[in-house]
Design a protein around this motif. Structure first.
Motif, PDB file in Angstrom:
ATOM      1  N   THR A   1      14.356 -29.684 -28.535  1.00 43.10           N
ATOM      2  CA  THR A   1      14.278 -28.313 -28.030  1.00 43.10           C
ATOM      3  C   THR A   1      13.954 -28.326 -26.549  1.00 43.10           C
ATOM      4  N   GLY A   2      13.993 -27.152 -25.923  1.00 43.48           N
ATOM      5  CA  GLY A   2      13.685 -27.031 -24.507  1.00 43.48           C
ATOM      6  C   GLY A   2      12.218 -26.765 -24.263  1.00 43.48           C
ATOM      7  N   ARG A   3      11.900 -26.406 -23.035  1.00 47.07           N
ATOM      8  CA  ARG A   3      10.537 -26.067 -22.635  1.00 47.07           C
ATOM      9  C   ARG A   3      10.554 -24.764 -21.826  1.00 47.07           C
ATOM     10  N   PHE A   4       9.585 -23.910 -22.093  1.00 50.46           N
ATOM     11  CA  PHE A   4       9.405 -22.721 -21.265  1.00 50.46           C
ATOM     12  C   PHE A   4       8.203 -22.939 -20.355  1.00 50.46           C
ATOM     13  N   ALA A   5       8.082 -22.130 -19.329  1.00 53.36           N
ATOM     14  CA  ALA A   5       7.036 -22.327 -18.320  1.00 53.36           C
ATOM     15  C   ALA A   5       6.110 -21.123 -18.255  1.00 53.36           C
ATOM     16  N   SER A   6       4.842 -21.405 -17.972  1.00 45.66           N
ATOM     17  CA  SER A   6       3.849 -20.380 -17.633  1.00 45.66           C
ATOM     18  C   SER A   6       3.435 -20.655 -16.196  1.00 45.66           C
ATOM     19  N   LEU A   7       3.508 -19.630 -15.349  1.00 44.91           N
ATOM     20  CA  LEU A   7       3.324 -19.817 -13.909  1.00 44.91           C
ATOM     21  C   LEU A   7       2.361 -18.796 -13.334  1.00 44.91           C
ATOM     22  N   ILE A   8       1.638 -19.217 -12.300  1.00 51.37           N
ATOM     23  CA  ILE A   8       0.762 -18.308 -11.559  1.00 51.37           C
ATOM     24  C   ILE A   8       0.770 -18.728 -10.095  1.00 51.37           C
ATOM     25  N   TRP A   9       0.776 -17.735  -9.193  1.00 50.65           N
ATOM     26  CA  TRP A   9       0.827 -18.054  -7.768  1.00 50.65           C
ATOM     27  C   TRP A   9       0.276 -16.898  -6.954  1.00 50.65           C
ATOM     28  N   LEU A  10      -0.006 -17.196  -5.692  1.00 51.01           N
ATOM     29  CA  LEU A  10      -0.416 -16.197  -4.706  1.00 51.01           C
ATOM     30  C   LEU A  10       0.792 -15.790  -3.900  1.00 51.01           C
ATOM     31  N   ASP A  11       1.009 -14.500  -3.756  1.00 55.13           N
ATOM     32  CA  ASP A  11       2.118 -14.077  -2.919  1.00 55.13           C
ATOM     33  C   ASP A  11       1.644 -13.800  -1.498  1.00 55.13           C
ATOM     34  N   ALA A  12       2.589 -13.526  -0.614  1.00 58.07           N
ATOM     35  CA  ALA A  12       2.257 -13.406   0.808  1.00 58.07           C
ATOM     36  C   ALA A  12       1.377 -12.193   1.091  1.00 58.07           C
ATOM     37  N   ALA A  13       1.344 -11.224   0.187  1.00 59.84           N
ATOM     38  CA  ALA A  13       0.589  -9.992   0.426  1.00 59.84           C
ATOM     39  C   ALA A  13      -0.760 -10.003  -0.274  1.00 59.84           C
ATOM     40  N   ARG A  14      -1.248 -11.192  -0.650  1.00 63.32           N
ATOM     41  CA  ARG A  14      -2.485 -11.251  -1.415  1.00 63.32           C
ATOM     42  C   ARG A  14      -3.652 -10.654  -0.622  1.00 63.32           C
TER      43      ARG A  14
ATOM     44  N   ALA B   1      19.362 -24.238 -25.840  1.00 63.80           N
ATOM     45  CA  ALA B   1      19.742 -22.897 -25.407  1.00 63.80           C
ATOM     46  C   ALA B   1      18.518 -21.988 -25.249  1.00 63.80           C
ATOM     47  N   SER B   2      18.457 -21.231 -24.104  1.00 63.99           N
ATOM     48  CA  SER B   2      19.408 -21.458 -23.022  1.00 63.99           C
ATOM     49  C   SER B   2      18.707 -21.591 -21.660  1.00 63.99           C
ATOM     50  N   PHE B   3      17.451 -21.133 -21.569  1.00 62.72           N
ATOM     51  CA  PHE B   3      16.733 -21.162 -20.287  1.00 62.72           C
ATOM     52  C   PHE B   3      15.709 -22.295 -20.297  1.00 62.72           C
ATOM     53  N   ASN B   4      16.201 -23.496 -20.604  1.00 61.44           N
ATOM     54  CA  ASN B   4      15.322 -24.667 -20.655  1.00 61.44           C
ATOM     55  C   ASN B   4      14.963 -25.118 -19.244  1.00 61.44           C
ATOM     56  N   LEU B   5      13.664 -25.320 -19.000  1.00 59.06           N
ATOM     57  CA  LEU B   5      13.186 -25.762 -17.686  1.00 59.06           C
ATOM     58  C   LEU B   5      12.711 -27.216 -17.697  1.00 59.06           C
ATOM     59  N   GLY B   6      12.769 -27.867 -18.848  1.00 59.67           N
ATOM     60  CA  GLY B   6      12.296 -29.246 -18.955  1.00 59.67           C
ATOM     61  C   GLY B   6      13.391 -30.248 -18.646  1.00 59.67           C
ATOM     62  N   SER B   7      13.100 -31.173 -17.740  1.00 60.13           N
ATOM     63  CA  SER B   7      14.079 -32.191 -17.351  1.00 60.13           C
ATOM     64  C   SER B   7      13.956 -33.467 -18.177  1.00 60.13           C
ATOM     65  N   HIS B   8      13.047 -33.486 -19.140  1.00 59.20           N
ATOM     66  CA  HIS B   8      12.730 -34.709 -19.887  1.00 59.20           C
ATOM     67  C   HIS B   8      13.079 -34.619 -21.364  1.00 59.20           C
ATOM     68  N   VAL B   9      13.893 -33.627 -21.744  1.00 63.03           N
ATOM     69  CA  VAL B   9      14.115 -33.379 -23.170  1.00 63.03           C
ATOM     70  C   VAL B   9      15.555 -33.661 -23.610  1.00 63.03           C
ATOM     71  N   GLY B  10      16.365 -34.265 -22.737  1.00 59.85           N
ATOM     72  CA  GLY B  10      17.727 -34.632 -23.099  1.00 59.85           C
ATOM     73  C   GLY B  10      18.787 -33.633 -22.716  1.00 59.85           C
ATOM     74  N   ASP B  11      18.402 -32.549 -22.090  1.00 62.50           N
ATOM     75  CA  ASP B  11      19.350 -31.512 -21.668  1.00 62.50           C
ATOM     76  C   ASP B  11      20.166 -32.002 -20.466  1.00 62.50           C
ATOM     77  N   ASP B  12      21.321 -31.387 -20.254  1.00 64.53           N
ATOM     78  CA  ASP B  12      22.162 -31.674 -19.097  1.00 64.53           C
ATOM     79  C   ASP B  12      21.385 -31.364 -17.819  1.00 64.53           C
ATOM     80  N   ALA B  13      21.284 -32.325 -16.926  1.00 70.11           N
ATOM     81  CA  ALA B  13      20.499 -32.155 -15.701  1.00 70.11           C
ATOM     82  C   ALA B  13      21.003 -31.006 -14.851  1.00 70.11           C
ATOM     83  N   ARG B  14      22.320 -30.756 -14.887  1.00 74.35           N
ATOM     84  CA  ARG B  14      22.875 -29.652 -14.099  1.00 74.35           C
ATOM     85  C   ARG B  14      22.416 -28.308 -14.647  1.00 74.35           C
ATOM     86  N   ALA B  15      22.324 -28.206 -15.951  1.00 73.84           N
ATOM     87  CA  ALA B  15      21.859 -26.949 -16.550  1.00 73.84           C
ATOM     88  C   ALA B  15      20.394 -26.712 -16.215  1.00 73.84           C
ATOM     89  N   VAL B  16      19.585 -27.777 -16.282  1.00 74.04           N
ATOM     90  CA  VAL B  16      18.168 -27.634 -15.949  1.00 74.04           C
ATOM     91  C   VAL B  16      18.010 -27.223 -14.490  1.00 74.04           C
TER      92      VAL B  16
END
Length: 261
Positions: free
Chosen positions: A243-256, A43-58
């Motif tokens: 347990t689940g996994r959280f993500a750290s993300l970085i990206w360039l947007d279109a207005a860079r 619970a509840s915002f798990n982003l990991g597909s390799h930790v046993g969580d329901d694939a539909r929830a991920v």
């Protein structure tokens, strides 16, 4: 939703923006465990597909993330190594522990639940990167390899350390300390003797600082937020096991911007 931890601002439910000065057009976020579709113990915002969580929830959680950030994360099969993937040309799920992107809309993403996520950008806002730095990858040089793959002078690189297991919770054995001290005698300062012989409390944030500074990166922000100590916001494998996994993300947007901040 709970109040964000120190050093973060709420971007959207389940998503935090770090207090990190970025060039125009560069975006960075950290997800939390709140506001998703996964049931306990993920619970509840798990982003990991390799930790046993329901694939539909991920899948639902990942779709929600994409809609919220307006970018496509490039997910990695993380193996605690130091391979750096090209997020711009990635097909499928690369086996790597870091990624670099120069194309807007391709988000470099690393998933963690105690290991240290490190985000990077250059001063001009032309290249971004993310690295997954558990102790093995950190000792193997994943941060240095990521800086190299960015292709800019290290003095033009900004780094940010995300939530990870803190120095009061990360007990390791002699072999971990030896892996760092063999390459850098000064790394001994990041280890405090534990309660039992051969056990040490390790400071991942301090170790990462040393590796980045040795690579020529001088502007390093973040760090200090312990995943083990914050069950409200972050998953922790050492605390919870399954347990689940959280993500750290970085990206360039279109207005860079193409100019310095």
């Amino acid at each position: 939703m709970s109040l964000p931890p120190p050093g973060y601002q709420l971007f959207a439910p389940g998503l935090l923006r770090p207090d990190w000065h970025l060039p125009p057009g560069v975006q960075a976020l950290v997800s939390t465990r709140e506001g998703g579709a996964s049931l306990p113990p993920w619970a509840s915002f798990n982003l990991g597909s390799h930790v046993g969580d329901d694939a539909r929830a991920v899948a639902a959680n990942r779709a929600r993330l994409c809609a919220a950030i307006g970018a496509q994360p490039v997910w990695l099969e993380q193996v605690h190594g130091c391979v750096v993937a090209d997020a711009d040309g990635a097909v499928g799920v690369p086996e790597a522990d870091a990624a670099v992107a120069r194309i807007p809309g391709r988000a470099c993403a690393v998933m963690t639940a105690d290991c240290l996520p490190v985000l990077f950008c250059d001063d001009e806002g032309g290249v971004v990167a993310a690295a997954h730095a558990g102790w093995r990858g950190l000792a193997a040089g994943v941060l240095e390899r990521t800086v190299e793959r960015m292709g800019v002078a290290p003095g033009r690189v900004r780094a940010w350390l995300g939530p990870a297991i803190g120095p009061a919770a990360f007990e390791v054995g002699d072999e971990v300390r030896a892996a760092f001290v063999a390459a850098d005698a000064g790394a001994a300062a990041a280890f405090v003797a534990g309660a039992a012989p051969g056990k040490w409390l390790a400071d991942l944030f301090r170790l990462a600082h040393r590796r980045l500074e040795a690579a020529g990166v001088r502007r390093i922000d973040g760090g200090g937020v312990c995943t083990v100590a914050d069950p409200t916001h972050f998953y922790s494998y050492r605390r919870d096991g399954t347990t689940g996994r959280f993500a750290s993300l970085i990206w360039l947007d279109a207005a860079r911007s193409t100019g310095p901040a």
